[in-house]
Design a protein around this motif. Structure first.
Motif, short mmCIF file in Angstrom:
data_model
loop_
_atom_site.label_atom_id
_atom_site.label_comp_id
_atom_site.label_asym_id
_atom_site.label_seq_id
_atom_site.Cartn_x
_atom_site.Cartn_y
_atom_site.Cartn_z
N LYS A 41 0.83 -1.12 -0.03
CA LYS A 41 0.22 -0.02 -0.16
C LYS A 41 0.86 1.31 -0.02
CE LYS A 41 -3.85 2.12 2.54
NZ LYS A 41 -5.06 2.10 1.80
N LEU A 42 0.55 2.20 -0.85
CA LEU A 42 1.23 3.54 -0.77
C LEU A 42 0.95 4.49 0.54
CD1 LEU A 42 2.99 5.70 -2.34
CD2 LEU A 42 0.90 6.26 -3.62
N GLU B 65 4.67 -1.44 -7.51
CA GLU B 65 3.33 -1.25 -6.96
C GLU B 65 2.79 -0.10 -6.34
OE1 GLU B 65 3.58 -4.60 -4.31
OE2 GLU B 65 3.98 -6.14 -5.68
N LEU B 66 3.72 0.64 -5.84
CA LEU B 66 3.52 1.99 -4.95
C LEU B 66 3.19 2.85 -6.12
CD1 LEU B 66 6.30 2.30 -2.21
CD2 LEU B 66 3.84 1.44 -2.02
N ASP C 185 1.87 2.21 -9.16
CA ASP C 185 0.63 1.85 -9.65
C ASP C 185 -0.54 2.51 -9.07
OD1 ASP C 185 1.80 0.41 -11.70
OD2 ASP C 185 1.69 -1.43 -10.69
N GLN C 186 -0.33 3.12 -7.59
CA GLN C 186 -1.49 3.61 -6.88
C GLN C 186 -1.66 4.94 -7.00
OE1 GLN C 186 -1.60 1.77 -2.80
NE2 GLN C 186 0.19 0.29 -3.77
N THR D 81 -3.39 9.00 -3.86
CA THR D 81 -3.65 7.72 -4.39
C THR D 81 -5.00 7.59 -5.25
OG1 THR D 81 -5.25 7.03 -2.53
CG2 THR D 81 -2.65 6.91 -2.16
N ILE D 82 -4.97 6.44 -5.89
CA ILE D 82 -6.14 6.24 -6.52
C ILE D 82 -7.52 6.21 -5.76
CG2 ILE D 82 -7.42 4.32 -8.04
CD1 ILE D 82 -4.82 3.42 -8.96
N ASP D 83 -7.67 6.10 -4.54
CA ASP D 83 -8.64 6.28 -3.69
C ASP D 83 -8.94 7.81 -3.17
OD1 ASP D 83 -8.88 3.42 -3.99
OD2 ASP D 83 -7.57 3.27 -1.90
N TRP E 176 -1.67 10.50 0.64
CA TRP E 176 -0.72 9.63 1.45
C TRP E 176 0.30 10.68 2.20
CZ3 TRP E 176 4.43 9.31 0.65
CH2 TRP E 176 5.11 9.59 -0.76
#
Length: 159
Positions: free
Chosen positions: A2-3, A65-66, A68-69, A87-89, A93
Motif C-alpha cells: 500500500k502507498l 506497486e506504489l 501503480d497507486q 492515491t487512486i482512492d 498519503w
C-alpha cells in the motif's frame, strides 16, 4: 504494498547509502561501488544521494506497486510532483514535498519514472518496460561515447 508514507520511507531508507556509511567506507564520489549516484539540484547548491544498486533491485517491484497507486500516472498523462502524493482512492498519503520526492527518486533511479519540461512546467511520467532504454557506452581516453541504444527489457550484458 500500500502507498503510505511509512512504506515509502522504509524502502527509501533501505536503498539509500547513508552519509555515515559513505564516510565510513570512504566512497569517493567519482567511483561509488555498486551504487547509483544521483545529483539533486537544491536552492543552495547540489546535494548528492547514493543508492545501493542491489537494494533497488530488491525493491523494484514494490516501488512499481506504489507507483501503480498514483492516479492517471502514465507517460501519456504525466503528473506534477505534488500529484504523486495522492492515491487512486483520492487519499493524500503525503502533502510533504520531501516525502513525495522520495517516491519520485525511487521511481527515477529504478527507471520507472521520467521527468520532462512542458509549457514551463515539470511533469512526471511513468515509463513502461517497453519504453525503457539501455545505452551501451564505450570509454576511450577518458571520453564516453554511446555505441548502441537498446529498447525494452534487452540486457546490456555481453553475450
Amino acid at each position: 504494498m500500500k502507498l503510505t508514507k511509512e512504506n515509502v520511507n522504509k524502502i527509501f531508507k533501505d536503498c539509500i547509502i547513508s552519509f555515515n556509511e559513505w564516510k565510513k567506507n570512504g566512497f569517493p564520489i567519482e567511483n561509488v561501488p555498486d551504487g547509483i549516484r544521483l545529483l539533486i539540484p537544491l536552492p543552495n547548491g547540489v546535494d548528492t544521494l547514493l543508492f545501493h544498486h542491489d537494494k533497488l533491485e530488491e525493491h523494484k517491484q514494490e516501488i512499481g506497486e506504489l507507483l501503480d497507486q498514483v492516479p492517471t500516472l502514465s507517460f501519456k498523462t504525466p503528473v506534477s510532483l505534488m500529484m504523486l502524493g495522492r492515491t487512486i482512492d483520492k487519499v493524500d498519503w503525503s502533502t510533504d514535498p520531501y516525502e513525495i520526492q522520495q517516491l519520485y527518486l525511487l521511481g527515477a533511479v529504478t527507471d520507472q519514472l521520467v521527468s520532462f519540461s512542458f509549457n514551463g512546467m515539470i511533469l512526471i511520467g511513468r515509463i513502461t518496460e517497453q519504453q525503457r532504454t539501455v545505452d551501451l557506452v564505450k570509454v576511450s581516453s577518458g571520453k564516453a561515447k554511446v555505441i548502441e541504444r537498446r529498447f525494452g527489457t534487452n540486457s546490456c550484458e555481453e553475450k
